[in-house]
Design a protein around this motif. Structure first.
Motif: not given
Length: 376
Positions: A105-122
């Protein structure tokens, strides 16, 4: 164990692992649609796999998603395919897979990673923020829809508090549901008169117009914040060429200007889903975006009911002005707001994201749009 970025040649092994994990029957064509059809550079989306003894034992992917704000378009990525073989848990594979993806992501200018999960602790352990959770807007047409919603989606997830939904079924199937239906029919007649008086035109799209991205540009100008950049290519990939689900796209025009659309689908249990909703104000005749939202919602709800849907589900994620306006209209149409769903995860922490529009989660307008599961 070997942790590496997958190639298109790994499709069969990665898809087999998914099917074994979920006891599913996802086809290779469906896997390739998800991970090899991205508009982003390269032959496939960034997809990390873990191998041990020639077998896949873990996967973690990012689907590049274009977004737009007042400054223009930019890239984000949706977290997807988070799977670790149960025998390999406790070996920190999730964190190691995301190390590769964070670097990508840093090398390819992806500004944010997002998603939806029941496993938020991980996700929190590897640096994600949890700024909110998905909620649901649910419009039943019969008591059977409540049972489907409860049994299929919530009892299976051991959320016994959802049993309260079953209590709702009796009252909805009786006079209360009839009153709501009568009010919806009255609203439909009012909307139909407005369509005739204002020269509006509703039609079903079978392919996205090439200038459809202009609606996303106008949307962020009128509503602010940031949203998925719905270009013709993006919608063709995610909606019109979707091998999982055949969705219906209904668009409203005034004087050849596209003012909005609604996308909906029907699943195997006859539950309807509102997949996407966009609307702007008319710049010439002054028709408000809220009026356009109402026209589209009533059209979709009535068409789903006529198609045999037992109810309709939609998302409500945060307090973005457009989402808030749509939710208020839905409640007046008989939708119930149910504040249960998956946690939203975002990396890096919102306040550290360089793109200002991403810093505050209520700036985000995200719909189902096949960003979560086969029907959303």
């Amino acid at each position: 164990m070997k942790i590496r970025l997958a190639t298109p040649e790994d499709a069969s092994a990665c898809n087999d692992f998914y099917n074994q994990y979920y006891t599913d029957k996802r086809t290779l064509d469906q896997w390739r649609w998800e991970f090899c059809s991205s508009l982003y550079k390269g032959p496939m989306a960034p997809f990390v796999m873990v191998e041990d003894g020639g077998c896949v034992v873990g996967t973690q992917a990012m689907i590049p998603v274009p977004m737009i704000d007042g400054q223009g378009t930019f890239w984000t990525a949706k977290s997807e395919e988070t799977l670790v073989d149960p025998h390999y848990r406790g070996k920190h594979l999730f964190a190691q897979m995301y190390e590769l993806l964070f670097d990508y992501a840093k090398q390819n200018d992806i500004r944010a990673i997002w998603g939806f999960t029941p496993a938020e602790r991980a996700f929190k352990r590897v640096g994600f923020a949890v700024p909110g959770a998905t909620s649901q807007l649910f419009r039943p047409f019969s008591g059977r829809s409540v049972k489907i919603l409860s049994d299929r989606y919530f009892v299976r997830k051991k959320r016994v508090q959802w049993s309260a939904l079953k209590t709702m079924a009796g009252s909805l199937a009786g006079a209360g549901l009839s009153l709501v239906s009568s009010a919806l029919n009255l609203s439909q007649r009012i909307v139909e008169r407005r369509i005739l008086l204002n020269g509006l035109h509703l039609k079903t799209l079978t392919d996205p117009p090439e200038d459809i991205s202009e609606l996303s540009v106008s949307f962020v100008k009128q509503w602010g914040g940031t949203t998925i950049f719905r270009s013709a290519d993006y919608l063709r990939w995610r909606i019109f060429a979707n091998p999982h689900v055949s969705a219906v796209v209904r668009a409203v025009y005034m004087n050849n200007q596209l003012l909005g659309w609604i996308i909906y689908a029907l699943d195997d249990d006859s539950m309807g889903y509102i997949v996407d909703l966009m609307a702007i104000s008319d710049s010439v005749d002054g028709l408000s975006a809220v009026a356009v939202i109402k026209i589209l919602l009533i059209d979709a709800v009535k068409r789903l009911q006529k198609a045999g849907a037992v109810g309709v589900r939609a998302w409500h994620i945060n307090d973005h002005p457009f989402g808030r306006s749509a939710a208020q209209l839905m409640k007046r149409m008989g939708f119930f707001l149910i504040r249960k769903g998956y946690q939203v995860v975002v990396y890096p922490h919102l306040e550290t994201i360089e793109r200002q529009s991403l810093n505050f989660f209520d700036n985000w307008y995200i719909t189902r749009l096949y960003t979560q599961g086969l029907l959303g």
